[in-house]
Design a protein around this motif. Structure first.
Motif, mmCIF file in Angstrom:
data_model
loop_
_atom_site.group_PDB
_atom_site.id
_atom_site.type_symbol
_atom_site.label_atom_id
_atom_site.label_comp_id
_atom_site.label_asym_id
_atom_site.label_seq_id
_atom_site.Cartn_x
_atom_site.Cartn_y
_atom_site.Cartn_z
ATOM 1 N N THR A 1 -3.280 1.065 -9.239
ATOM 2 C CA THR A 1 -3.699 -0.033 -8.370
ATOM 3 C C THR A 1 -4.018 -1.275 -9.181
ATOM 4 O O THR A 1 -4.683 -1.196 -10.218
ATOM 5 C CB THR A 1 -4.928 0.389 -7.546
ATOM 6 N N LEU B 1 0.847 -1.196 0.000
ATOM 7 C CA LEU B 1 0.000 0.000 0.000
ATOM 8 C C LEU B 1 0.877 1.238 0.000
ATOM 9 O O LEU B 1 1.812 1.341 0.812
ATOM 10 C CB LEU B 1 -0.901 -0.015 1.231
ATOM 11 N N ALA C 1 -3.689 6.461 -8.201
ATOM 12 C CA ALA C 1 -4.748 5.506 -7.888
ATOM 13 C C ALA C 1 -4.982 4.532 -9.042
ATOM 14 O O ALA C 1 -5.264 3.346 -8.816
ATOM 15 C CB ALA C 1 -6.032 6.251 -7.555
ATOM 16 N N GLN D 1 0.143 -7.586 -5.152
ATOM 17 C CA GLN D 1 -0.865 -6.518 -5.075
ATOM 18 C C GLN D 1 -0.205 -5.181 -4.814
ATOM 19 O O GLN D 1 0.622 -5.050 -3.896
ATOM 20 C CB GLN D 1 -1.867 -6.816 -3.970
ATOM 21 N N SER E 1 -3.467 4.473 -2.518
ATOM 22 C CA SER E 1 -4.616 5.097 -1.871
ATOM 23 C C SER E 1 -4.152 5.986 -0.726
ATOM 24 O O SER E 1 -3.158 5.685 -0.061
ATOM 25 C CB SER E 1 -5.564 4.026 -1.337
ATOM 26 N N THR F 1 -1.516 -1.293 -4.125
ATOM 27 C CA THR F 1 -2.677 -0.447 -3.874
ATOM 28 C C THR F 1 -2.201 0.970 -3.619
ATOM 29 O O THR F 1 -1.362 1.199 -2.740
ATOM 30 C CB THR F 1 -3.481 -0.948 -2.674
#
Length: 128
Positions: free
Chosen positions: A94, A11, A91, A123, A127, A125
């Motif tokens: 992602t 993230l 964003a 993954q 954000s 992400t």
């Protein structure tokens, strides 16, 4: 048996950076074309960047327009690792990021999913 493994996802806030790593058991990545792909939710898998084998005449890394100037693909031939440095993440970056390798040593890399070996994905992400 060939196994491709991605690492380094996570993230990150918009504008941030991540570096993905791609390693392999059973395949010397320095000798094969390698590419990075991304699959965003509800979208098709997209080729982001690729690099041909170290001894290929094509020394140029290739990038999709969506990541050109922000992402950099590179190799560490000693570690037999391929990296994807991702800067200024947004964003829309992602998704699940996949590393893929071509079994053919001499082919120039491409951004279409014609590769023979794929990792499970990492993954990413973006954000706040």
């Amino acid at each position: 048996q060939v196994r491709i493994v991605e690492s380094g996802g996570g993230l990150v806030q918009p504008g941030g950076s991540l570096r993905l790593s791609c390693t392999s058991s059973g395949l010397s990545l320095d000798l094969h074309p390698v590419a990075w792909f991304r699959q965003a939710p509800g979208k098709e898998r997209e080729g982001l960047s690729c690099i041909s084998a170290s001894d290929n005449n094509d020394k140029t890394a290739h990038y999709a327009e969506s990541v050109k100037g922000r992402f950099t693909i590179s190799r560490d031939n000693v570690k037999r690792t391929v990296y994807l440095q991702m800067n200024n993440l947004q964003a829309e970056d992602t998704g699940v990021y996949f590393c893929a390798a071509d079994s053919y040593l001499d082919r120039v890399c491409v951004l279409t999913p014609r590769y023979d070996y794929w990792g499970q994905g990492a993954q990413v992400t973006v954000s706040s």
